[in-house]
Design an enzyme around this catalytic site. Structure first.
Site, PDB file in Angstrom:
ATOM      1  CG  ASP A 147      11.483  12.906  -3.850  1.00 46.95           C
ATOM      2  OD1 ASP A 147      10.669  13.546  -4.568  1.00 46.95           O
ATOM      3  OD2 ASP A 147      12.325  12.124  -4.330  1.00 46.95           O
ATOM      4  CG  HIS A 148      14.567  16.422  -3.867  1.00 48.68           C
ATOM      5  ND1 HIS A 148      14.715  15.237  -3.168  1.00 48.68           N
ATOM      6  CD2 HIS A 148      15.281  16.283  -5.013  1.00 48.68           C
ATOM      7  CE1 HIS A 148      15.491  14.421  -3.865  1.00 48.68           C
ATOM      8  NE2 HIS A 148      15.851  15.036  -4.985  1.00 48.68           N
ATOM      9  N   GLY A 169      10.052  12.178  -8.267  1.00 45.48           N
ATOM     10  CA  GLY A 169      10.372  12.515  -9.652  1.00 45.48           C
ATOM     11  C   GLY A 169       9.565  11.684 -10.635  1.00 45.48           C
ATOM     12  CB  THR A 170       9.673   8.254 -11.609  1.00 44.55           C
ATOM     13  OG1 THR A 170      10.013   7.612 -10.370  1.00 44.55           O
ATOM     14  CG2 THR A 170      10.947   8.652 -12.346  1.00 44.55           C
ATOM     15  N   GLY A 171       7.383   9.007  -9.357  1.00 40.61           N
ATOM     16  CA  GLY A 171       6.289   8.341  -8.636  1.00 40.61           C
ATOM     17  C   GLY A 171       6.653   6.912  -8.266  1.00 40.61           C
ATOM     18  CB  ILE A 172       8.996   4.474  -9.766  1.00 32.65           C
ATOM     19  CG1 ILE A 172       8.323   4.571 -11.141  1.00 32.65           C
ATOM     20  CG2 ILE A 172       9.417   3.032  -9.493  1.00 32.65           C
ATOM     21  CD1 ILE A 172       9.263   4.338 -12.321  1.00 32.65           C
ATOM     22  N   GLY A 173       9.694   5.411  -6.936  1.00 35.46           N
ATOM     23  CA  GLY A 173      10.376   5.126  -5.664  1.00 35.46           C
ATOM     24  C   GLY A 173       9.451   5.280  -4.471  1.00 35.46           C
ATOM     25  NE  ARG A 185     -14.380  -9.695 -12.783  1.00 35.09           N
ATOM     26  CZ  ARG A 185     -15.221  -8.725 -13.127  1.00 35.09           C
ATOM     27  NH1 ARG A 185     -16.381  -8.573 -12.481  1.00 35.09           N
ATOM     28  NH2 ARG A 185     -14.924  -7.892 -14.106  1.00 35.09           N
ATOM     29  CG  HIS A 186     -12.718  -6.249  -9.409  1.00 30.90           C
ATOM     30  ND1 HIS A 186     -11.866  -6.709 -10.386  1.00 30.90           N
ATOM     31  CD2 HIS A 186     -13.865  -5.887 -10.029  1.00 30.90           C
ATOM     32  CE1 HIS A 186     -12.472  -6.620 -11.561  1.00 30.90           C
ATOM     33  NE2 HIS A 186     -13.693  -6.123 -11.367  1.00 30.90           N
TER      34      HIS A 186
END
Ligand code: RB5
Length: 150
Positions: free
Chosen positions: A8-9, A67-71, A133-134
């Site tokens: 995003d921006h 901005g945070t990578g979260i959204g 296992r992963h």
């Protein structure tokens, strides 16, 4: 290797730095937008675009920035088959591939300096999934998706 990128921006300038960095290493990049830091846009649109490109195998992996990578990571993770890890330290970047087989990486431009962000990208790209296992655990994540996407 072909990598799809989106932002995003709030993640636009970091995305440009990542593209420049990857292309200098001979890695092909496909840019799914957005194309400006000045116009406010909605991060789910770009998280979804890159995630769908990964699932469609238009690209091998996806990297998304906001901005945070979260959204943008939350949005990408709604696409079945996507494991998008938002990271801000090198150990987590490594483990997100080694143990979780993350097929997308999310980074926050307002969180990270450019140097660390590019190191996170390199670490993630250069780490192999350990399987074993992963793989069982990653497959269990897929089972949760199947349960709720009936
Ligand atoms: C946009 O202002 C900001 O909310 C977005 O880039 C991101 O940080 C959301 O998670």
């Amino acid at each position: 290797m072909k990598i799809g990128l989106g932002c995003d921006h709030g993640g636009y300038n970091l995305k440009l730095e990542i593209i420049k960095h990857l292309e200098a290493k001979g890695i092909e990049c496909v840019d799914y937008g957005t194309n400006s830091a000045d116009e406010s846009v909605d991060y789910p649109i770009y998280g979804q675009k890159v995630a769908e490109a990964v699932i469609a195998k238009e690209v091998d992996y996806g990297i998304v920035c906001c901005g945070t990578g979260i959204g943008i990571s939350l949005a990408a993770n709604k696409v079945p088959g996507i494991r998008c890890a938002v990271v801000s330290d090198v150990f987590s970047a490594k483990m997100s591939k080694a143990h979780n087989n993350a097929n997308m990486l999310a980074l926050g431009e307002r969180v990270l300096g450019k140097g660390l962000a590019l190191e996170l990208v390199d670490t993630w790209i250069n780490t192999e999934f350990e399987g074993d296992r992963h793989l069982r655990r990653v497959n269990l994540i897929g089972d949760i998706e199947k349960k709720y996407n009936k």
